[in-house]
Design a protein around this motif. Structure first.
Motif, PDB file in Angstrom:
ATOM      1  N   ARG A  63      88.753 -77.570  74.654  1.00 18.11           N
ATOM      2  CA  ARG A  63      87.947 -78.332  73.698  1.00 18.11           C
ATOM      3  C   ARG A  63      86.478 -78.123  74.026  1.00 18.11           C
ATOM      4  NH1 ARG A  63      86.595 -84.315  73.345  1.00 18.11           N
ATOM      5  NH2 ARG A  63      86.074 -84.687  71.161  1.00 18.11           N
ATOM      6  N   ALA A 114      79.898 -78.639  76.211  1.00 17.68           N
ATOM      7  CA  ALA A 114      80.757 -79.060  77.309  1.00 17.68           C
ATOM      8  C   ALA A 114      82.199 -78.691  77.006  1.00 17.68           C
ATOM      9  CB  ALA A 114      80.635 -80.569  77.513  1.00 17.68           C
ATOM     10  N   SER A 130      86.287 -78.906  77.949  1.00 16.90           N
ATOM     11  CA  SER A 130      87.288 -79.753  78.603  1.00 16.90           C
ATOM     12  C   SER A 130      88.671 -79.259  78.207  1.00 16.90           C
ATOM     13  CB  SER A 130      87.109 -81.222  78.207  1.00 16.90           C
ATOM     14  OG  SER A 130      87.290 -81.378  76.818  1.00 16.90           O
ATOM     15  N   GLY A 131      89.685 -79.821  78.877  1.00 16.08           N
ATOM     16  CA  GLY A 131      91.048 -79.391  78.606  1.00 16.08           C
ATOM     17  C   GLY A 131      91.443 -78.258  79.522  1.00 16.08           C
ATOM     18  N   GLN A 151      91.291 -75.168  81.397  1.00 12.51           N
ATOM     19  CA  GLN A 151      90.151 -74.330  81.762  1.00 12.51           C
ATOM     20  C   GLN A 151      90.589 -72.875  81.838  1.00 12.51           C
ATOM     21  OE1 GLN A 151      86.981 -75.610  81.967  1.00 12.51           O
ATOM     22  NE2 GLN A 151      88.107 -77.325  81.113  1.00 12.51           N
ATOM     23  N   ASN A 182      81.244 -76.922  83.776  1.00  9.89           N
ATOM     24  CA  ASN A 182      81.900 -76.561  82.515  1.00  9.89           C
ATOM     25  C   ASN A 182      80.956 -76.712  81.332  1.00  9.89           C
ATOM     26  OD1 ASN A 182      84.446 -76.085  83.787  1.00  9.89           O
ATOM     27  ND2 ASN A 182      84.770 -78.293  83.853  1.00  9.89           N
ATOM     28  N   THR A 183      79.735 -76.294  81.503  1.00  7.17           N
ATOM     29  CA  THR A 183      78.705 -76.511  80.482  1.00  7.17           C
ATOM     30  C   THR A 183      77.882 -75.252  80.264  1.00  7.17           C
ATOM     31  OG1 THR A 183      78.561 -78.856  81.061  1.00  7.17           O
ATOM     32  CG2 THR A 183      76.741 -77.931  79.788  1.00  7.17           C
TER      33      THR A 183
END
Length: 120
Positions: A3, A23, A25-26, A28, A77-78
């Motif tokens: 996501r 960002a 998520s989920g 990786q 994660n950005t």
């Protein structure tokens, strides 16, 4: 599933700066190339910039070269898009996307977009 959520858009004046964030998520997925695209009303989607997983390779669209900078921090994660010297023609919805191949963005993951409006 991965996501992607964009943030940081807004209304600014010509010449101002904005920094967009993407960002993840989920699930990786390593080795993802992350990119930014934009779409203005009535226009086709336009490539803005992308960055490799290791940050060793970046690519920019001609219209943003020298004004925009893409960067990433995989530990957070950005991915960021620093936009300087904004122009009214930069007004668009900006989308973050992730892919394993620069030739296949449509099969990758996409965020919902964030609106950037630049007034003259």
């Amino acid at each position: 599933q991965v996501r992607l959520v964009e943030s940081g858009g807004g209304l600014v004046q010509a010449g101002d700066s904005l920094r967009l964030s993407c960002a993840a998520s989920g699930r990786q997925v390593r080795w993802y190339i992350t990119g930014w695209f934009r779409q203005a009303p009535g226009k086709e989607r336009e490539f803005v910039a992308d960055i490799s997983w290791t940050s060793t390779s970046t690519t920019y669209g001609d219209s943003v070269k020298g004004r925009f900078t893409i960067s990433r921090d995989n530990s957070k994660n950005t991915v960021w898009l620093q936009m300087n010297s904004l122009k009214p023609e930069d007004t668009a919805v900006y989308y973050c996307a992730g892919t394993t191949s620069r030739s296949n963005w449509n099969s990758g993951f996409w965020g919902q977009g964030t609106q950037v409006t630049v007034s003259s």
